[in-house]
Design a protein around this motif. Structure first.
Motif, PDB file in Angstrom:
ATOM      1  N   ILE A 154      38.779  45.755  40.077  1.00 56.47           N
ATOM      2  CA  ILE A 154      38.486  44.612  39.215  1.00 56.47           C
ATOM      3  C   ILE A 154      37.727  45.584  38.170  1.00 56.47           C
ATOM      4  CG2 ILE A 154      36.405  43.146  39.066  1.00 56.47           C
ATOM      5  CD1 ILE A 154      36.456  42.867  42.202  1.00 56.47           C
ATOM      6  N   PRO A 155      38.436  44.950  36.765  1.00 59.30           N
ATOM      7  CA  PRO A 155      37.996  45.870  35.760  1.00 59.30           C
ATOM      8  C   PRO A 155      36.515  45.687  34.936  1.00 59.30           C
ATOM      9  CG  PRO A 155      39.366  43.992  34.907  1.00 59.30           C
ATOM     10  CD  PRO A 155      39.179  43.961  36.489  1.00 59.30           C
ATOM     11  N   PHE A 156      35.874  44.747  35.359  1.00 60.27           N
ATOM     12  CA  PHE A 156      34.594  44.363  34.969  1.00 60.27           C
ATOM     13  C   PHE A 156      33.483  44.433  35.860  1.00 60.27           C
ATOM     14  CE2 PHE A 156      37.263  40.742  35.843  1.00 60.27           C
ATOM     15  CZ  PHE A 156      36.561  40.213  36.716  1.00 60.27           C
ATOM     16  N   PRO A 177      47.347  42.238  35.470  1.00 63.82           N
ATOM     17  CA  PRO A 177      46.665  41.365  34.342  1.00 63.82           C
ATOM     18  C   PRO A 177      45.574  40.407  35.091  1.00 63.82           C
ATOM     19  CG  PRO A 177      48.695  40.357  34.560  1.00 63.82           C
ATOM     20  CD  PRO A 177      48.873  41.628  35.498  1.00 63.82           C
ATOM     21  N   VAL A 178      44.401  40.336  34.588  1.00 61.89           N
ATOM     22  CA  VAL A 178      43.651  39.563  34.976  1.00 61.89           C
ATOM     23  C   VAL A 178      42.793  38.906  33.755  1.00 61.89           C
ATOM     24  CG1 VAL A 178      41.694  41.518  35.154  1.00 61.89           C
ATOM     25  CG2 VAL A 178      41.189  39.362  36.394  1.00 61.89           C
ATOM     26  N   THR A 179      42.674  37.535  33.767  1.00 58.91           N
ATOM     27  CA  THR A 179      41.818  37.089  32.475  1.00 58.91           C
ATOM     28  C   THR A 179      40.576  36.430  32.791  1.00 58.91           C
ATOM     29  OG1 THR A 179      43.946  36.723  31.486  1.00 58.91           O
ATOM     30  CG2 THR A 179      42.262  35.089  30.765  1.00 58.91           C
ATOM     31  N   THR A 180      39.521  36.485  32.319  1.00 59.24           N
ATOM     32  CA  THR A 180      38.162  35.991  32.551  1.00 59.24           C
ATOM     33  C   THR A 180      38.008  34.741  31.465  1.00 59.24           C
ATOM     34  OG1 THR A 180      36.877  37.730  31.654  1.00 59.24           O
ATOM     35  CG2 THR A 180      37.523  37.670  34.108  1.00 59.24           C
ATOM     36  N   ARG A 240      42.734  41.560  30.758  1.00 58.03           N
ATOM     37  CA  ARG A 240      42.455  43.131  31.003  1.00 58.03           C
ATOM     38  C   ARG A 240      43.479  43.430  32.047  1.00 58.03           C
ATOM     39  NH1 ARG A 240      35.993  43.281  31.756  1.00 58.03           N
ATOM     40  NH2 ARG A 240      35.549  42.410  29.726  1.00 58.03           N
ATOM     41  N   TYR A 241      43.803  44.698  32.272  1.00 61.82           N
ATOM     42  CA  TYR A 241      44.549  45.004  33.171  1.00 61.82           C
ATOM     43  C   TYR A 241      43.970  45.855  34.231  1.00 61.82           C
ATOM     44  CZ  TYR A 241      48.423  43.361  30.521  1.00 61.82           C
ATOM     45  OH  TYR A 241      49.238  42.375  29.849  1.00 61.82           O
ATOM     46  N   THR A 242      44.166  45.796  35.545  1.00 60.21           N
ATOM     47  CA  THR A 242      43.716  46.764  36.736  1.00 60.21           C
ATOM     48  C   THR A 242      44.260  48.054  36.475  1.00 60.21           C
ATOM     49  OG1 THR A 242      45.335  45.973  38.120  1.00 60.21           O
ATOM     50  CG2 THR A 242      43.284  44.729  37.855  1.00 60.21           C
TER      51      THR A 242
END
Length: 133
Positions: A131-133, A28-31, A21-23
């Motif tokens: 934080i997108p989640f 970019p941030v990957t979980t 996802r992207y903030t």
């Protein structure tokens, strides 16, 4: 001041497809999750297995690399630090989530799909709204 250490090293298998996802700032941030198993023998001679699951978060270039090259079932080495976030639900309950914030990822499968290792520095301070989640 006493010295502190917060370092995690995991070798295991990716448990679910990495999700990038992207903030709001465009970072970019990957979980994804990693399962690490251990086997031991009880005093009675019985073999036992135990699997521990880790939630992993990767940021920036490392996030893009993880999203592009990792897949469910991939054997991977992750190095990073533990971080626990907390938030309050709409019902007022406090929730916690402990994650490994990755700074190194090495793909260990013999059939690697891309470059390895990947390393990325992570932001020192992350704003909660990023934080997108």
């Amino acid at each position: 001041m006493a010295m502190s250490l917060n370092k995690v090293m995991i070798i295991g298998n990716v448990g679910r497809e990495p999700e990038m996802r992207y903030t709001p700032n465009g970072n970019p941030v990957t979980t994804f999750s990693v399962a690490a198993s251990r086997r031991w023998t009880t005093p009675e001679g019985e073999q036992r297995d135990e699997t521990e699951w880790f939630n992993v978060v990767a940021w920036n270039k490392l996030a893009e690399t993880c999203s592009q090259y990792l897949a469910k079932g991939s054997k991977v080495y992750i190095e990073g630090r533990l971080q626990t976030r907390s938030w309050e639900t709409p019902e007022g309950q406090k929730r916690y989530r402990t994650e490994v914030v990755a700074n190194t990822m090495i793909m260990l499968d013999s059939r690697q799909r891309g470059p390895a290792p990947a390393e990325e520095s992570y932001p020192e301070e992350i704003e909660a709204e990023e934080i997108p989640f």
